[in-house]
Scaffold this motif. Structure first.
Motif, mmCIF file in Angstrom:
data_model
loop_
_atom_site.group_PDB
_atom_site.id
_atom_site.type_symbol
_atom_site.label_atom_id
_atom_site.label_comp_id
_atom_site.label_asym_id
_atom_site.label_seq_id
_atom_site.Cartn_x
_atom_site.Cartn_y
_atom_site.Cartn_z
ATOM 1 N N ASN A 143 -8.782 1.030 -11.294
ATOM 2 C CA ASN A 143 -8.871 0.132 -12.444
ATOM 3 C C ASN A 143 -7.651 0.355 -13.333
ATOM 4 O O ASN A 143 -6.831 1.249 -13.083
ATOM 5 N N SER A 144 -7.534 -0.454 -14.373
ATOM 6 C CA SER A 144 -6.341 -0.385 -15.212
ATOM 7 C C SER A 144 -6.257 0.915 -15.994
ATOM 8 O O SER A 144 -5.161 1.388 -16.299
ATOM 9 N N TRP B 99 -0.053 -5.972 -14.312
ATOM 10 C CA TRP B 99 -0.733 -4.855 -14.961
ATOM 11 C C TRP B 99 0.259 -3.767 -15.372
ATOM 12 O O TRP B 99 0.147 -3.169 -16.443
ATOM 13 N N ASP C 44 -12.327 -6.939 -10.992
ATOM 14 C CA ASP C 44 -13.325 -6.830 -12.063
ATOM 15 C C ASP C 44 -12.695 -6.876 -13.454
ATOM 16 O O ASP C 44 -13.401 -6.743 -14.452
ATOM 17 N N GLU C 45 -11.376 -7.065 -13.505
ATOM 18 C CA GLU C 45 -10.689 -7.164 -14.788
ATOM 19 C C GLU C 45 -9.913 -8.483 -14.824
ATOM 20 O O GLU C 45 -10.295 -9.433 -14.160
ATOM 21 N N ASP C 46 -8.850 -8.556 -15.586
ATOM 22 C CA ASP C 46 -8.078 -9.788 -15.728
ATOM 23 C C ASP C 46 -7.541 -10.238 -14.368
ATOM 24 O O ASP C 46 -6.616 -9.632 -13.825
#
Length: 355
Positions: free
Chosen positions: A225-226, A268, A258-260
């Motif tokens: 994830n980020s 990112w 699951d994010e942008d």
């Protein structure tokens, strides 16, 4: 200042007998510089370690003959109005025991593990002293690059090679300062950047190429994830990376579903670091790297439109093009002039003959 936002991606060709790039290599790069490429990143070049690569025809970045050959490459590219940086490379455990050019040199890695996460007694786990020596070897190569007139360097930290093996949980099981959580596993890479910076000074660009995917696992993730990506990238920014080169197999795919979903890995990276970024992945071709399936849902024209929109949106700054430019030195000029219908397209069968 670069003359375009197009970057020639590094592509291994093994056309340098005994590690020495000849006049044909110089003309190969000059041809691309003459035809609209803003920055050329050379094929991977072996740093001065006996197990750095696995072919006698991969160019070295050490030794008088090889460095003289590279100096000629730089001269030709600069005469053509281009900019060029070498990619500094060590393949680590991706090299098999007994490989040329140094058959007695064992493969090395962070922990003696293969790229599939299995311990292998033929792979030597680097000691702390050897890690320090390896860092110094990268720094020596950086100094050589500046000394012979290159415009910067790129450190190959992607695709499951040595630096990436330190970053990746599957291959880095160390219990010392070079192992640990995702941020701690970045220490080796960060120390290489810091050592190179010490050799080249504050104004010489350092590019760091990294990827989530590996040659043995296209679905691999360094960061899930980020937040984890920020932990990975922060030590590299602090060490002195100027530009991140974010390798993906398909440039249009989101990195974290699951994010942008508008952001790929480069998007990112830019959001997290606020550094210039290069994005790459199947630009100008209809098939992803090492894929047997065409990208039926995204045409070459749609692909290029996506790239244009993302650059205008500020998601990334430059786009690297590999096989399209390998196949056709004039690809960038034809794109600029609206003549994509005249492009010579890449095929695997033609690769050996491309100059």
């Amino acid at each position: 200042m670069l003359k375009s936002r197009l970057v020639m991606a590094p592509m291994t060709r093994m056309f340098s007998p005994d590690g020495v790039p000849g006049e044909d290599v110089a003309q190969y790069y000059r041809n691309r510089a003459e035809n609209g490429i803003g920055l050329i990143i050379t094929e991977g070049t072996a740093i001065n370690h006996p197990a750095a690569v696995a072919s006698e025809n991969i160019p070295h970045f050490y030794g008088e003959d090889a460095l003289n050959g590279w100096a000629n490459v730089v001269k030709e590219v600069h005469e053509a109005g281009g900019k060029i940086i070498p990619q500094l490379w060590h393949v680590g455990a991706a090299r098999k025991a007994g490989s040329v050019p140094n058959i007695d040199a064992p493969p090395v890695s962070p922990s003696g593990f293969t790229l599939r996460g299995k311990r292998n007694e033929k792979i030597h786990a680097l000691t702390e002293n050897e890690v320090t020596e390896m860092i110094d070897t990268y720094a020596e190569a950086a100094a050589n690059a500046k000394g012979i007139g290159f415009d910067g360097i790129e450190l190959h930290g992607a695709h499951g090679y040595l630096i990436d093996q330190f970053l990746w949980e599957l291959t880095n099981k160390r219990k010392d300062v070079y192992g640990g959580d995702i941020g701690e596993r970045a220490k080796f890479a960060a120390e290489i950047v810091r050592a190179c910076r010490k050799q080249v000074g504050p104004e010489f660009p350092i590019v760091f190429r990294y990827s989530q995917w590996k040659g043995t696992d296209y679905k691999a993730k360094l960061a899930q994830n980020s937040n984890e990506l920020e932990q990975l990238l922060t030590p590299l920014v602090e060490a002195g990376v100027d530009i991140f080169h974010c390798s993906t197999r398909r440039i249009w795919e989101p990195e974290f579903i699951d994010e942008d979903k508008s952001l790929n890995l480069a998007g990112w990276t830019k959001r997290i670091t606020n550094k210039p970024v290069i994005s790459v992945g199947s630009v100008g071709i209809n098939r992803a790297y090492l894929s047997n399936q065409d990208n039926h849902h995204v045409s070459i024209e749609e692909n290029l439109q996506i790239v244009d929109e993302k650059i205008k949106a500020g998601e990334f700054d430059y786009v690297a093009v590999g096989r399209a430019v390998l196949a056709d030195p004039e690809w960038a000029v034809k794109l600029r002039n609206g003549k994509l219908n005249q492009v010579i397209h890449y095929t695997k069968e033609s690769e050996k003959h491309l100059i």
